[in-house]
Design a protein around this motif. Structure first.
Motif, PDB file in Angstrom:
ATOM      1  N   GLY A  34      -8.308  -0.528   4.372  1.00  0.00           N
ATOM      2  CA  GLY A  34      -8.662   0.416   3.428  1.00  0.00           C
ATOM      3  C   GLY A  34      -8.386   1.860   4.057  1.00  0.00           C
ATOM      4  N   GLY A  35      -8.854   2.017   5.029  1.00  0.00           N
ATOM      5  CA  GLY A  35      -8.579   3.296   5.836  1.00  0.00           C
ATOM      6  C   GLY A  35      -7.103   3.924   5.731  1.00  0.00           C
ATOM      7  N   ASP A  37      -5.001   2.718   3.522  1.00  0.00           N
ATOM      8  CA  ASP A  37      -4.609   2.861   2.044  1.00  0.00           C
ATOM      9  C   ASP A  37      -5.306   4.386   1.454  1.00  0.00           C
ATOM     10  OD1 ASP A  37      -3.684   1.844  -0.404  1.00  0.00           O
ATOM     11  OD2 ASP A  37      -5.708   1.029  -1.218  1.00  0.00           O
ATOM     12  N   ARG A  38      -6.421   4.556   1.915  1.00  0.00           N
ATOM     13  CA  ARG A  38      -7.059   5.906   1.468  1.00  0.00           C
ATOM     14  C   ARG A  38      -6.173   7.013   2.093  1.00  0.00           C
ATOM     15  NH1 ARG A  38      -8.695   2.166   0.049  1.00  0.00           N
ATOM     16  NH2 ARG A  38     -10.856   1.730  -1.114  1.00  0.00           N
ATOM     17  N   GLN A  41      -3.095   7.454  -0.085  1.00  0.00           N
ATOM     18  CA  GLN A  41      -3.558   7.683  -1.478  1.00  0.00           C
ATOM     19  C   GLN A  41      -3.587   9.341  -1.233  1.00  0.00           C
ATOM     20  OE1 GLN A  41      -6.721   5.470  -2.380  1.00  0.00           O
ATOM     21  NE2 GLN A  41      -5.614   4.021  -3.390  1.00  0.00           N
ATOM     22  N   ALA A  42      -4.249   9.836   0.040  1.00  0.00           N
ATOM     23  CA  ALA A  42      -4.579  11.360   0.088  1.00  0.00           C
ATOM     24  C   ALA A  42      -3.353  11.824   0.147  1.00  0.00           C
ATOM     25  CB  ALA A  42      -5.313  11.477   1.375  1.00  0.00           C
ATOM     26  N   THR A  53      -8.346  15.095  -5.456  1.00  0.00           N
ATOM     27  CA  THR A  53      -8.112  13.657  -4.953  1.00  0.00           C
ATOM     28  C   THR A  53      -7.721  13.595  -3.565  1.00  0.00           C
ATOM     29  OG1 THR A  53      -7.568  13.102  -7.224  1.00  0.00           O
ATOM     30  CG2 THR A  53      -6.781  11.408  -5.518  1.00  0.00           C
ATOM     31  N   LYS A  54      -7.041  14.364  -3.030  1.00  0.00           N
ATOM     32  CA  LYS A  54      -6.657  14.359  -1.462  1.00  0.00           C
ATOM     33  C   LYS A  54      -8.103  14.489  -0.715  1.00  0.00           C
ATOM     34  CE  LYS A  54      -6.397  18.210   0.381  1.00  0.00           C
ATOM     35  NZ  LYS A  54      -7.238  18.941   1.494  1.00  0.00           N
ATOM     36  N   MET A  57     -10.042  11.163  -1.001  1.00  0.00           N
ATOM     37  CA  MET A  57      -9.539  10.040  -0.249  1.00  0.00           C
ATOM     38  C   MET A  57      -9.555  10.247   1.054  1.00  0.00           C
ATOM     39  SD  MET A  57      -8.510   7.798  -2.276  1.00  0.00           S
ATOM     40  CE  MET A  57      -9.782   8.157  -3.640  1.00  0.00           C
ATOM     41  N   LYS A  60     -13.206   9.608   1.964  1.00  0.00           N
ATOM     42  CA  LYS A  60     -13.395   8.101   1.972  1.00  0.00           C
ATOM     43  C   LYS A  60     -12.648   7.543   3.216  1.00  0.00           C
ATOM     44  CE  LYS A  60     -13.782   7.141  -2.992  1.00  0.00           C
ATOM     45  NZ  LYS A  60     -13.481   6.318  -4.007  1.00  0.00           N
ATOM     46  N   ALA A  61     -11.539   7.883   3.594  1.00  0.00           N
ATOM     47  CA  ALA A  61     -10.772   7.389   4.974  1.00  0.00           C
ATOM     48  C   ALA A  61     -11.834   7.808   6.206  1.00  0.00           C
ATOM     49  CB  ALA A  61      -9.611   8.039   5.278  1.00  0.00           C
TER      50      ALA A  61
END
Length: 131
Positions: A34-35, A37-38, A41-42, A53-54, A57, A60-61
């Motif tokens: 997940g890290g 992936d985030r 995405q960033a 969004t950057k 994300m 979240k990471a």
């Protein structure tokens, strides 16, 4: 129902099922995945100019790094090794915050490289037979 909404709902249910059935070892793997992936995405959001969004994300990471740090089992392993891992997770969290503030995707690449290294070792533990 909109197809994308249905897909997101399926993914959410599927994720919950995987989490409820996962071993503690697998949960750590899922956090690491997940890290990564985030962070990816960033980087994609940054490339598109989607700074909001950057930031989301990367936040979240960083939260996942904090979760990994909180999940260190202080009862297992040597105190020195656990302290190094704790410090590494703290460093990675701080670097992600810095990457967000500076819009520096090279820092994100650095953190991704570190997490891939940790995850590779963690994945190998799962494949090691218990004697």
């Amino acid at each position: 129902m909109h197809p994308m909404k249905a897909l997101r709902q399926y993914q959410k249910v599927n994720s919950h099922a995987q989490i409820s059935e996962a071993s503690p070892h697998r949960l750590i793997q899922m956090l690491m995945e997940g890290g990564l992936d985030r962070m990816a995405q960033a980087k994609g959001a940054f490339a598109r100019g989607d700074i909001a969004t950057k930031g989301l994300m990367l936040g979240k990471a960083a939260d996942i790094m904090i979760g990994l740090r909180d999940g260190i089992d202080k009862e297992k392993g040597s105190a020195e090794e656990l302290e190094r891992l704790d410090s590494l997770y703290e460093y990675m969290t701080n670097r992600l915050i810095e990457a967000n503030l500076r819009n520096d995707m090279a820092i994100v690449d650095e953190v991704m490289g570190l997490l891939v290294t940790i995850k590779t070792g963690w994945d190998q533990i799962a494949n090691t037979p218990i004697e």
